[in-house]
Design an enzyme around this catalytic site. Structure first.
Site: not given
Ligand code: URA
Length: 453
Positions: A179, A194
């Site tokens: 990403r 996530s």
């Molecule tokens: N923190 C995370 O662990 N994942 C994300 O996508 C954004 C912030």
């Protein structure tokens, strides 16, 4: 990569999953498992994972898809079982900010009030700081005990903060890295899954989320931050986790100290009763929700009183000391913060304008700390625990040429000068009075959204 073999064995055509999302269809639980397993095991090529990420970024996901993706990502690695800890374990998570070091205040205070605190934290990401980097500013501190040791510590002393091991949600590790380089970070389903996959894999059963909004937050617009908070609350609801999400301000650093050792010092000062302000207030608020969810306090008012008592009696600071000792660190830092790493150069700068502080570019303020050495530009960079800055001014303050704008802690004079110029540019003043931003914008629970603004 042997992914094609694996998927042809299972008669799965990954391209058909991409096509479904491209056409805006909801993905099934099975399709989402294939996605997460393929990311975690490395059996689906990066170009297919990246295409699906972009299709999700563009077409979104419904609540059921987001929860199924989160659960599949959780199951891509180890899932901690904390059921042998007595009581309802309390945990908190912040979506990331600058000068945000509530964990070292909240964890010992909540524990001192009687709730077991089990926190698994991360490192700094981009312009934001990370709890683990700050803890490692303490000489000897062990951030990676085993899960068995983690559980034993919580049963023995009621609190532990550790790092997430490499086997927690490997699918997220892979997808987050993709990403980052495919412009798909800013997707609410992807951010929520996530964060929550790692939290669920850490064994969390009760969680308080601090979702930041403003110039230094992942989501800069309030409505987006509320939508992100709501999505994470929905995931918790569907996964049986108690939750409260608080949407809070990140238009300026939360605390006035930025940098690993400096932030730890400010947390210790708060626990000693020597520092108040936004960091103190938000710590009390987050801690209050944690105590209520852990069934130690009946409501927010009772919880706040208990936290203030634990602070003024010194029980919170004693708990932090006990935790540091248990994890092998030099707990003398709690009595004498000059034992924390000290920078070679300390440079005070005065304001060069007269007026009211109007705005701060908080991402830039985070990046400035990073460039001094407080954060990583590459994943394997070393962190310098001694550097950072103290920024005593807040939005709305009147400043003139006698005002200390900033005290920079740097490795060299040249670093300090480069930092000075960038800090001056990041802070804008206005000739007319400016209203300070609110600290809390909304609280979201399973019952609904309470908006304060
Ligand atoms: N923190 C995370 O662990 N994942 C994300 O996508 C954004 C912030």
């Amino acid at each position: 990569m042997n992914g094609n073999k694996k998927f042809s064995d299972m008669s799965v055509d990954f391209a058909s999953i991409i096509r479904d999302k491209k056409l805006g269809r909801a993905l099934t639980k099975e399709q989402l498992r294939i996605f997460a397993d393929g990311a975690g095991s490395g059996s689906v090529p990066d170009y297919q994972l990246a295409s699906l990420l972009m299709a999700i970024r563009l077409n979104g996901m419904n609540a059921e898809e987001i929860t199924q993706l989160t659960l599949a990502m959780r199951d891509s690695g180890d899932v901690a079982d904390l059921s042998s800890i007595k009581g309802v374990t309390a945990d908190k998570h912040s979506t990331g900010g600058v000068g945000d070091n509530t964990s070292f205040i909240v964890a010992p205070l909540v524990s001192a009030c009687g709730a077991p605190v089990a926190m698994m934290s991360g490192r700094g990401l981009g312009h934001t700081g990370g709890t683990l980097d700050k803890l490692e500013a303490i000489n000897g501190f062990n951030a990676y005990p085993s899960i068995e040791e983690f559980i034993k510590q919580i049963n023995d002393i009621g609190v532990a903060i550790i790092g997430q091991s490499g086997e927690i949600a490997p699918a997220d590790k892979k997808l987050y890295a993709l990403r980052d380089v495919t412009s798909t970070v800013d997707s609410i389903p992807l951010i929520a899954s996530s964060i929550m996959s790692k939290k669920l894999a850490s064994g969390t059963k009760s969680l308080v989320l601090d979702v930041k909004t403003g110039s230094g937050a992942m989501m800069q617009r309030l409505d987006d931050s509320i939508a992100l908070a709501q999505t994470m609350v929905d995931i918790c609801k569907l996964s049986g986790v108690k939750v409260t999400a608080v949407v809070t301000d990140m238009n300026q650093p939360l605390g006035t100290y930025v940098g690993n050792g400096l932030e730890l010092k400010q947390s210790i000062d708060v626990l000693k009763g020597e520092s108040k302000g936004a960091l103190y207030e938000l710590s009390l608020l987050l801690g209050s929700y944690m105590l209520v969810q852990s069934e130690v306090a009946k409501d927010i008012d009772e919880a706040r009183k208990a936290l203030i008592n634990a602070l003024s009696s010194g029980a919170g600071l004693a708990k932090l000391k006990q935790m540091i000792e248990y994890q092998g660190g030099d707990s003398r830092v709690c009595d004498d913060t000059s034992l924390l790493p000290q920078a070679k150069v300390v440079r005070e700068i005065k304001a060069d304008t007269v007026g009211y502080v109007e705005s701060m570019d908080t991402v830039e303020l985070g990046l400035i700390a990073q460039s001094l050495g407080a954060g990583r530009q590459k994943i394997d960079d070393d962190v310098d625990y001694s550097v950072g800055y103290i920024l005593p001014v807040r939005i709305g303050d009147y400043i003139d040429r006698d005002t200390t704008l900033c005290v920079i802690h740097a490795r060299s004079e040249s670093d300090a000068i480069a930092c000075e110029n960038r800090i001056r540019k990041a802070i804008k003043t206005s000739p007319t009075p400016v209203k300070p931003p609110s600290l809390v914008y909304a609280v979201i629970t399973e019952q609904g959204v309470l908006r304060y603004n």
